[in-house]
Structures are given as structure tokens and as C-alpha cells.
Design a protein around this motif. Structure first.
Motif, short mmCIF file in Angstrom:
data_model
loop_
_atom_site.label_atom_id
_atom_site.label_comp_id
_atom_site.label_asym_id
_atom_site.label_seq_id
_atom_site.Cartn_x
_atom_site.Cartn_y
_atom_site.Cartn_z
N UNK A 138 7.01 7.40 -1.15
CA UNK A 138 7.42 6.44 -2.16
C UNK A 138 6.46 6.39 -3.35
N UNK A 139 5.25 6.91 -3.20
CA UNK A 139 4.27 6.88 -4.29
C UNK A 139 4.63 7.98 -5.28
N UNK A 140 5.03 7.58 -6.47
CA UNK A 140 5.31 8.54 -7.52
C UNK A 140 4.35 8.29 -8.67
N UNK A 141 4.50 9.07 -9.72
CA UNK A 141 3.58 8.97 -10.84
C UNK A 141 3.65 7.61 -11.51
N UNK A 142 4.84 7.05 -11.62
CA UNK A 142 4.97 5.74 -12.27
C UNK A 142 4.25 4.66 -11.46
N UNK A 143 4.40 4.69 -10.14
CA UNK A 143 3.71 3.68 -9.32
C UNK A 143 2.20 3.92 -9.34
N UNK A 144 1.78 5.19 -9.44
CA UNK A 144 0.35 5.47 -9.57
C UNK A 144 -0.19 4.91 -10.88
N UNK A 145 0.59 5.02 -11.94
CA UNK A 145 0.17 4.46 -13.23
C UNK A 145 0.06 2.95 -13.15
N UNK A 146 0.99 2.32 -12.43
CA UNK A 146 0.92 0.87 -12.26
C UNK A 146 -0.33 0.49 -11.46
N UNK A 147 -0.61 1.26 -10.40
CA UNK A 147 -1.81 1.01 -9.61
C UNK A 147 -3.06 1.20 -10.47
N UNK A 148 -3.04 2.23 -11.31
CA UNK A 148 -4.17 2.47 -12.21
C UNK A 148 -4.34 1.32 -13.19
N UNK A 149 -3.24 0.80 -13.72
CA UNK A 149 -3.32 -0.32 -14.65
C UNK A 149 -3.90 -1.56 -13.96
N UNK A 150 -3.44 -1.83 -12.74
CA UNK A 150 -3.98 -2.97 -12.00
C UNK A 150 -5.46 -2.77 -11.70
N UNK A 151 -5.86 -1.54 -11.40
CA UNK A 151 -7.26 -1.26 -11.13
C UNK A 151 -8.10 -1.49 -12.37
N UNK A 152 -7.61 -1.06 -13.53
CA UNK A 152 -8.34 -1.29 -14.78
C UNK A 152 -8.46 -2.79 -15.04
N UNK A 197 -16.56 0.67 -6.31
CA UNK A 197 -15.39 1.05 -5.50
C UNK A 197 -14.15 1.14 -6.39
N UNK A 198 -13.99 0.19 -7.31
CA UNK A 198 -12.82 0.21 -8.19
C UNK A 198 -12.84 1.44 -9.09
N UNK A 199 -14.01 1.84 -9.57
CA UNK A 199 -14.09 3.04 -10.40
C UNK A 199 -13.74 4.29 -9.59
N UNK A 200 -14.17 4.34 -8.33
CA UNK A 200 -13.79 5.48 -7.49
C UNK A 200 -12.28 5.50 -7.27
N UNK A 201 -11.68 4.33 -7.05
CA UNK A 201 -10.23 4.24 -6.86
C UNK A 201 -9.51 4.70 -8.13
N UNK A 202 -10.01 4.28 -9.28
CA UNK A 202 -9.40 4.69 -10.55
C UNK A 202 -9.50 6.20 -10.73
N UNK A 203 -10.60 6.80 -10.34
CA UNK A 203 -10.76 8.26 -10.44
C UNK A 203 -9.75 8.95 -9.54
N UNK A 204 -9.54 8.43 -8.34
CA UNK A 204 -8.56 9.03 -7.43
C UNK A 204 -7.15 8.94 -8.02
N UNK A 205 -6.81 7.79 -8.58
CA UNK A 205 -5.48 7.62 -9.18
C UNK A 205 -5.32 8.58 -10.36
N UNK A 206 -6.36 8.69 -11.18
CA UNK A 206 -6.33 9.59 -12.34
C UNK A 206 -6.13 11.04 -11.90
N UNK A 207 -6.90 11.46 -10.91
CA UNK A 207 -6.76 12.84 -10.42
C UNK A 207 -5.38 13.09 -9.84
N UNK A 208 -4.84 12.13 -9.09
CA UNK A 208 -3.51 12.30 -8.48
C UNK A 208 -2.43 12.36 -9.56
#
Length: 175
Positions: free
Chosen positions: A22-36, A82-93
């Protein structure tokens, strides 16, 4: 841990596989936005803690309060890391998911009338072209005004920053 112990091992891996699908690029972008947004919130909390901390400038201070605030500050910094590491993972994905996509040329997104020998003059296409050029002109005007307003806001923010700096300097001199 307790919920996982009650579930059979096969059911848990099945829900993980379904969540991964279910994780697609749009949901990853939303997760990235929430992380920021979380990063900004945590950073604001860190600055609030730093503003409330007293400097050890010879004034007596309570070590318990100081240690408590220092502990909170270290916890916020750990969570920020931890949040910056999570953001890096989302960015790479996201980059991995978008690596195979070909960007659409801009020319394909703009409607225009082709003159390749087809002489049938379509009134609908001409009116669409006029409408599109008018709309584009209006958008360019709005963008120009928006840039001017942004520049004015930046100048106001710079002036306010300088004013606050001056006020803080005067207050520090008074003390």
C-alpha cells in the motif's frame, strides 16, 4: 510485543506485506511532509528550552532544574536525529521509486495548434488556444505580483528581526 505474541506468525508477516504494497510514492511524500513538520516542531521546542535555560554566569541556579532541562534537551536532540534518519529513508525510497520514470516534456503539457498541412480550422481549438494563452498571461502576472509581495514580506521580516535584535541588546545593556 504483546499484540504480536497473540497473533500467529504468518498473520503478522501477511499484514506487513499488505502494508508494504500500500505504500506508494504519494504516501511516502505525505510521510515525508509529516516528518518535516515534526522536525520543525521539535526544533522549535529545542529553541524554547534553550531560551528558558539560564547561562552559568556566576548566578546561582538549581542543579535539579538544570539537569531536568538538560535531559529534556538531550531527548529532543535524540528524537530530532531519529526524525532526520527517517526523512533520509523516505527521501531515498522516493528517489528509488521515481528512478525509472521518464519526465514528461513540458511541450506535451501545453496545448497548441499544429500547422502540419491540416487546413481544417477548428474554432474550438482556436478558442482553447486563446483561452490557454490568456490564462498563461494571467498566471505570469500573478506570479510576478506574488514575487513582489514575497520580497516585501522578506524585507519586513528582516526589519522585525533587526528591531528585535536591537530591543534585546538594549534590554541586555539595561541589566
Amino acid at each position: 510485543p504483546l499484540a504480536g505474541a497473540a497473533m500467529p506468525p504468518g498473520a503478522f508477516s501477511g499484514t506487513q506485506a499488505q502494508a508494504a504494497r500500500e505504500v506508494n510514492t504519494a504516501s511516502l511524500c505525505r510521510i515525508g511532509q509529516e516528518t518535516v513538520q515534526d522536525i520543525v516542531f521539535r526544533t522549535m521546542e529545542i529553541f524554547q528550552l534553550l531560551r528558558n535555560m539560564q547561562l552559568p554566569n556566576g548566578v546561582t541556579y538549581h542543579t535539579g532544574t538544570y539537569q531536568d532541562r538538560l535531559g529534556k534537551l538531550q531527548e529532543h536532540l535524540r528524537q530530532l536525529s531519529i526524525l532526520f534518519r527517517k526523512l533520509r529513508l523516505v527521501y531515498d525510497k522516493c528517489n528509488e521509486n521515481c528512478a525509472g520514470l521518464d519526465p514528461v516534456p513540458i511541450e506535451q503539457l501545453i496545448p497548441y495548434v499544429e500547422e502540419d498541412g491540416s487546413k481544417h480550422d477548428d474554432r474550438g481549438a482556436a478558442s482553447q488556444l486563446r483561452f490557454a494563452t490568456e490564462e498563461r498571461r494571467e498566471i505570469l502576472e500573478v506570479n510576478k505580483k506574488l514575487k513582489q509581495k514575497n520580497q516585501q514580506l522578506k524585507q519586513i521580516m528582516d526589519q522585525l528581526r533587526n528591531l528585535i535584535w536591537d530591543i534585546n541588546a538594549m534590554l541586555a545593556m539595561r541589566n
